[in-house]
Design an enzyme around this catalytic site. Structure first.
Site, PDB file in Angstrom:
ATOM      1  N   ASP A  11      10.694   6.709   2.536  1.00  0.00           N
ATOM      2  CA  ASP A  11       9.706   7.495   2.908  1.00  0.00           C
ATOM      3  C   ASP A  11       8.702   6.149   3.679  1.00  0.00           C
ATOM      4  O   ASP A  11       7.601   6.283   3.184  1.00  0.00           O
ATOM      5  CB  ASP A  11       9.032   8.496   1.909  1.00  0.00           C
ATOM      6  CG  ASP A  11       8.465   7.628   0.641  1.00  0.00           C
ATOM      7  OD1 ASP A  11       8.891   6.564   0.222  1.00  0.00           O
ATOM      8  OD2 ASP A  11       7.249   8.207   0.273  1.00  0.00           O
ATOM      9  N   HIS A 265       6.202  -1.748  -5.743  1.00  0.00           N
ATOM     10  CA  HIS A 265       6.972  -0.730  -6.128  1.00  0.00           C
ATOM     11  C   HIS A 265       8.469  -1.016  -5.725  1.00  0.00           C
ATOM     12  O   HIS A 265       9.580  -1.265  -6.400  1.00  0.00           O
ATOM     13  CB  HIS A 265       6.502   0.537  -5.949  1.00  0.00           C
ATOM     14  CG  HIS A 265       5.314   1.015  -6.414  1.00  0.00           C
ATOM     15  ND1 HIS A 265       4.956   1.042  -7.799  1.00  0.00           N
ATOM     16  CD2 HIS A 265       4.134   1.414  -5.723  1.00  0.00           C
ATOM     17  CE1 HIS A 265       3.908   1.569  -8.034  1.00  0.00           C
ATOM     18  NE2 HIS A 265       3.159   1.483  -6.646  1.00  0.00           N
TER      19      HIS A 265
HETATM   20  O1  RIB Z   1       4.779   5.699  -6.717  1.00  0.00           O
HETATM   21  C1  RIB Z   1       4.969   4.744  -6.083  1.00  0.00           C
HETATM   22  C2  RIB Z   1       5.920   5.294  -4.973  1.00  0.00           C
HETATM   23  O2  RIB Z   1       5.342   6.141  -4.208  1.00  0.00           O
HETATM   24  C3  RIB Z   1       6.513   4.262  -4.019  1.00  0.00           C
HETATM   25  O3  RIB Z   1       7.938   4.301  -3.526  1.00  0.00           O
HETATM   26  C4  RIB Z   1       5.772   4.458  -2.455  1.00  0.00           C
HETATM   27  O4  RIB Z   1       6.057   4.015  -1.452  1.00  0.00           O
HETATM   28  C5  RIB Z   1       5.626   5.989  -2.972  1.00  0.00           C
HETATM   29  O5  RIB Z   1       6.644   6.472  -2.180  1.00  0.00           O
HETATM   30 CA    CA Z   2       8.111   4.762  -1.208  1.00  0.00          CA
END
Ligand code: RIB
Ligand code: CA
Length: 323
Positions: A11, A265
């Site tokens: 995303d 992340h």
């Molecule tokens: O909670 C973190 C996630 O949420 C990551 O993948 C960030 O890009 C959002 O999509």
């Molecule tokens: Ca993400």
């Protein structure tokens, strides 16, 4: 052993962008395509961001597929204000990139996943770093692929730490808990790289070659941070990624999420997909609660000696940052 084939499901926000760069850079797998999802932004923006980033990174040969525009239980999606605050209105830190010269593929994300599962089977690793809507739909459209796709390593969930949307749920899982539950229960081998580990890995201002904000240093605890996104590398890629991450780190600071730096992340999911030794894995058959998006042990499958889910519970941060 054949080199693994990787599909990213992004995303495309800020940390997704770095996951893409990591997947292209690692010699340990071939990125065969990127599918797009709603989440940090609308799905079409996510797809276009991916095309633009692939062009910046010199990899217009990697195809991009459009996936779900909204969750499996809704018929529309509005980007959350907090997503825009963290990732910018355009998803990539409000950094303007030239329009891509390549186009989105005409094949759907779901059909590309199904086709790749039949082609590569155990050698296929899927790395979703957004909602799990595309993958759940692929499993439901062609149940045979449950036994084909060798590895799903996702960024999402929170086992032993609070969520980042509510005290119980993490953002990617929260976007479509029903789809996530389906994927956890049906994937042959699924590794959850959740907030338990991603919040332990920070990119600090000092890493990207900016003037150092007071109190934000280049090391923390046992980790010494390498210069990974230096604008002083003098490359366009380095400058753009540094600009994108400036926005993200500033957002973490301004929103008081973390004043020391921003969580890495999504790249961690790519890192674990190619080298699970980056983390410690807990074998645990899991479920996702539909009402509040919790990622927890599934009482009906706890005693099953066969484990198809593995939750990352500790991470070797210096090793990861070096990568
Ligand atoms: O909670 C973190 C996630 O949420 C990551 O993948 C960030 O890009 C959002 O999509
Ligand atoms: Ca993400």
């Amino acid at each position: 052993m054949a080199k693994k084939k990787m599909i990213l499901d992004l995303d495309t926000g800020v940390d997704d962008a770095l996951a893409l760069a990591y997947a292209l850079a690692t010699p340990d797998s071939d990125l065969i395509g990127v599918v797009s999802s709603f989440g940090n932004t609308q799905v079409t923006t996510a797809g276009e961001n991916t095309l633009k980033l692939l062009e910046l990174l010199g990899r217009t040969d990697v195809p991009v597929f459009i996936g779900a525009a909204h969750s499996s239980t809704t018929d529309s999606f509005e980007t959350m204000q907090v997503s825009m605050d963290i990732h910018g209105k355009n998803g990539i830190g409000d950094v303007a990139l030239p329009a891509p010269t390549t186009a989105l593929s005409s094949q759907t994300a779901v059909d590309f996943i199904i086709e790749s599962a039949h082609k590569y089977a155990d050698d296929l690793v899927i790395v979703p770093t957004g909602p799990l809507t595309n993958l759940a739909e692929a499993y439901q459209k062609d149940p045979e692929i449950e036994n084909l796709i060798g590895n799903v390593t996702l960024m999402g969930g929170a086992l032993v730490v609070p969520g980042n949307v509510t005290p119980y749920t993490e953002a990617n899982i929260n976007q479509d808990p029903e789809a996530a539950d389906y994927v956890f229960k049906h994937a042959k081998h699924l590794v959850m790289v959740g907030l338990d580990v991603t919040l332990q890995t920070l990119l600090k201002i000092a890493c990207i070659g900016n003037s150092i904000t007071e109190g934000v240093g280049a090391s923390s605890g046992s980790a010494t941070y390498p210069s990974v996104l230096q604008r002083d590398l003098g490359t366009e890629k380095g400058r753009v990624f540094a600009d994108i991450f400036d926005y993200y780190i500033d957002a973490y600071y301004d929103l008081d999420i973390n004043k020391a730096g921003a969580a890495l992340h999504d790249p961690l999911a790519v890192g674990v997909a190619v080298d699970p030794n980056l983390v410690t894995l807990l074998p645990l058959n899991m479920m996702v609660t539909h009402e509040d998006g919790r990622t927890i042990g599934d009482p009906t499958r706890l005693r099953d000696p066969h484990k198809n889910n593995f939750a990352a519970v500790a991470v070797d941060e210096p090793f990861y940052l070096e990568r």
